[in-house]
Design a protein around this motif. Sequence first.
Motif, PDB file in Angstrom:
ATOM      1  N   PRO A 452       0.815  -1.238   0.000  1.00  0.00           N
ATOM      2  CA  PRO A 452       0.000   0.000   0.000  1.00  0.00           C
ATOM      3  C   PRO A 452       0.843   1.280   0.000  1.00  0.00           C
ATOM      4  O   PRO A 452       0.482   2.264  -0.654  1.00  0.00           O
ATOM      5  N   ASP A 453       1.952   1.248   0.729  1.00  0.00           N
ATOM      6  CA  ASP A 453       2.804   2.437   0.798  1.00  0.00           C
ATOM      7  C   ASP A 453       3.997   2.377  -0.143  1.00  0.00           C
ATOM      8  O   ASP A 453       4.865   3.264  -0.109  1.00  0.00           O
ATOM      9  N   GLY A 454       4.061   1.347  -0.977  1.00  0.00           N
ATOM     10  CA  GLY A 454       5.136   1.257  -1.957  1.00  0.00           C
ATOM     11  C   GLY A 454       6.517   1.333  -1.332  1.00  0.00           C
ATOM     12  O   GLY A 454       6.816   0.614  -0.370  1.00  0.00           O
ATOM     13  N   TYR A 455       7.341   2.208  -1.879  1.00  0.00           N
ATOM     14  CA  TYR A 455       8.725   2.340  -1.393  1.00  0.00           C
ATOM     15  C   TYR A 455       8.795   2.971  -0.001  1.00  0.00           C
ATOM     16  O   TYR A 455       9.852   2.936   0.634  1.00  0.00           O
ATOM     17  N   ASN A 456       7.694   3.541   0.459  1.00  0.00           N
ATOM     18  CA  ASN A 456       7.665   4.134   1.804  1.00  0.00           C
ATOM     19  C   ASN A 456       7.196   3.147   2.871  1.00  0.00           C
ATOM     20  O   ASN A 456       6.919   3.529   4.006  1.00  0.00           O
ATOM     21  N   THR A 457       7.104   1.869   2.513  1.00  0.00           N
ATOM     22  CA  THR A 457       6.701   0.836   3.469  1.00  0.00           C
ATOM     23  C   THR A 457       7.791   0.645   4.525  1.00  0.00           C
ATOM     24  O   THR A 457       8.970   0.503   4.192  1.00  0.00           O
ATOM     25  N   LEU A 458       7.382   0.641   5.789  1.00  0.00           N
ATOM     26  CA  LEU A 458       8.331   0.390   6.878  1.00  0.00           C
ATOM     27  C   LEU A 458       8.576  -1.112   6.982  1.00  0.00           C
ATOM     28  O   LEU A 458       7.622  -1.903   6.984  1.00  0.00           O
ATOM     29  N   VAL A 459       9.836  -1.519   7.087  1.00  0.00           N
ATOM     30  CA  VAL A 459      10.159  -2.949   7.053  1.00  0.00           C
ATOM     31  C   VAL A 459      10.207  -3.573   8.442  1.00  0.00           C
ATOM     32  O   VAL A 459      10.317  -4.796   8.570  1.00  0.00           O
ATOM     33  N   GLY A 460      10.136  -2.758   9.520  1.00  0.00           N
ATOM     34  CA  GLY A 460      10.229  -3.286  10.876  1.00  0.00           C
ATOM     35  C   GLY A 460      11.678  -3.541  11.274  1.00  0.00           C
ATOM     36  O   GLY A 460      12.594  -3.446  10.450  1.00  0.00           O
ATOM     37  N   GLU A 461      11.860  -3.860  12.546  1.00  0.00           N
ATOM     38  CA  GLU A 461      13.219  -4.091  13.031  1.00  0.00           C
ATOM     39  C   GLU A 461      13.829  -5.308  12.341  1.00  0.00           C
ATOM     40  O   GLU A 461      13.239  -6.378  12.292  1.00  0.00           O
ATOM     41  N   ARG A 462      15.034  -5.108  11.769  1.00  0.00           N
ATOM     42  CA  ARG A 462      15.753  -6.142  11.026  1.00  0.00           C
ATOM     43  C   ARG A 462      14.948  -6.679   9.849  1.00  0.00           C
ATOM     44  O   ARG A 462      15.176  -7.794   9.369  1.00  0.00           O
TER      45      ARG A 462
END
Length: 577
Positions: A452-462
């Motif tokens: 949904p947020d494309g390249y702005n997606t947060l990947v989380g810790e590690r």
Amino acid sequence: MVAVLNIWIPQCTGGVINVVAKFAGNKNGSLENGSNSAFTIAENLASPAYRLARMYVAQALFTFVYIYTLSGIGEKIAMKLRQDLFKSIIMQDMAFFDRHRTGEIVSRLTTDIQDFKSSFKMCISQGLRSITQIVGCVISITMISPQLTGIMVLCVPTVILVGALLGSSLRKLSRNAQNQTSKSIAVSEEALSNIRTVRAFAAEEREIEMFSKEVALAATMQEHLGFGIGLFQAGTNLFLNGIVLGTLYLGGHLMSIGQLTPGDLIAFLLATQTIQRSLTQLSLLFGSYVNGISAGGRVFEFLNLPPSPMMVGGEVITDRCFRGNIEFKNVTFEYPTRPNKSVLKNFNLKIPAGKTVAIVGSSGNGKTTVAALLERLYDVDEGSIEIDGTDIRSLNSSYLRGGVLGYINQEPILFATTIMENIRYGMHGATDLEVIAAAREANADQFIRNFPDGYNTLVGERGTQLSGGQKQRVAIARALLKNPSILILDEATSALDYESERIVQRALESAAKGRTVLVIAHRLSTVKNADIIVVLQNGVIIEMGKHEELTAKKGAYYHLVSQQEKQQEKESERQHG
């Protein structure tokens, strides 16, 4: 200034007491004309009282100024210490990080600097003020009554000697307690950073038990330290209160024989109490000083470390690009933390530019070490590694890793930020278009755009919010962003399932075009198309050639392939069974 004012305030108070005592002794005058007497008392009290009031106001003003100023100075010192310490730590070689646990390093960056800052602020403010007050008030009471001062001073050296002896043992206790506290922090940090592994083995109780044991030991050490500091402070307070009692007794005797006025006795007593408070503060500061010295010692132990030679200096080549010819010449290497155990012995290998070379062999035979040495995480003990005829030890290591080499390992670590910033980590200052181009080359653009947020997606810790294959493709994009001449693939697909491995393998094959590629392989099925396959055993090359050649020889490579095929057949039967 606060200390100087505190020295003068007892004398001004003594002046006020002398005026009151003078009129209190003149009872007849006060009875003959009460109103005139009251006016006279007020008139005589005005000057010393006004002087005392001005000193109180000035004392309050300077107290505010020094506390505010010292707070700012303390925070700036802590900030600079953290910056310099972090810089010193991050410029160390890998052997440093092999020897020290992450929790211990983080403890020095946080807890130790905080302790040092608090001790610094307290010791500078209260220490400077207390010492000034002690010196000034000793001079003041000497002028008031040399007899009383002489008796009091005779007792002081004994207390100082006892304090010095006790202080030495307390400093040692404090150092041991802080080391144990850091150890407990390291245990907790390790457990929390590997929480998925802890969960997988249901090891929560074991970690709780281990952490509780370390914390309990730290608490016991802190209790012993507290006992020692408490004993020191209790003895100091007993001595200081004895001084007050002795002053009242001897002062009363001197007043009875006319050698002291009431105002002088009060001034002496107030000055003595100022000395008492100052000595009490110094004794209280002693514990803080001990903690501060121990914390500061631990901070400066790392802060004074010189940067690793491989992290500073070296050549940066800007007038040409490396083609990617790699040659290992008689390389011998052993890890600094495991001396006398050679991992590679007289290792020789040529990798032509644009070719793919795979290094295979069972675990513990030095495959990953070859990649680590090429990336110059460590320097060779003997021999050399050259790229296009240039010894990599003559190159700036940051330039080598940042512009020439691209490294992709088995378990890529992503940072807890967006996909865009994780890929941009490969080249500081890269534009969004360059990031997207690298993602396309790594076969990652499509799945990223599906979020949904494309390249702005947060990947989380590690990178926990992404699957293994997605993380690996983001890591490939990150490595490709700097357009390296050489790619190092350290078992880049061994942790993936079959479908993810197939997708990532296609991305790697695309990324390898036009580049020199060194593959550290666990799954031999992924290296069949390599230009050269090197079989490593105990740090020595025992076979080298193409897949067909090595299979036909029916040597070590053939046996490795056969073993893996049998294992795969067993796993397949187990899954379908």
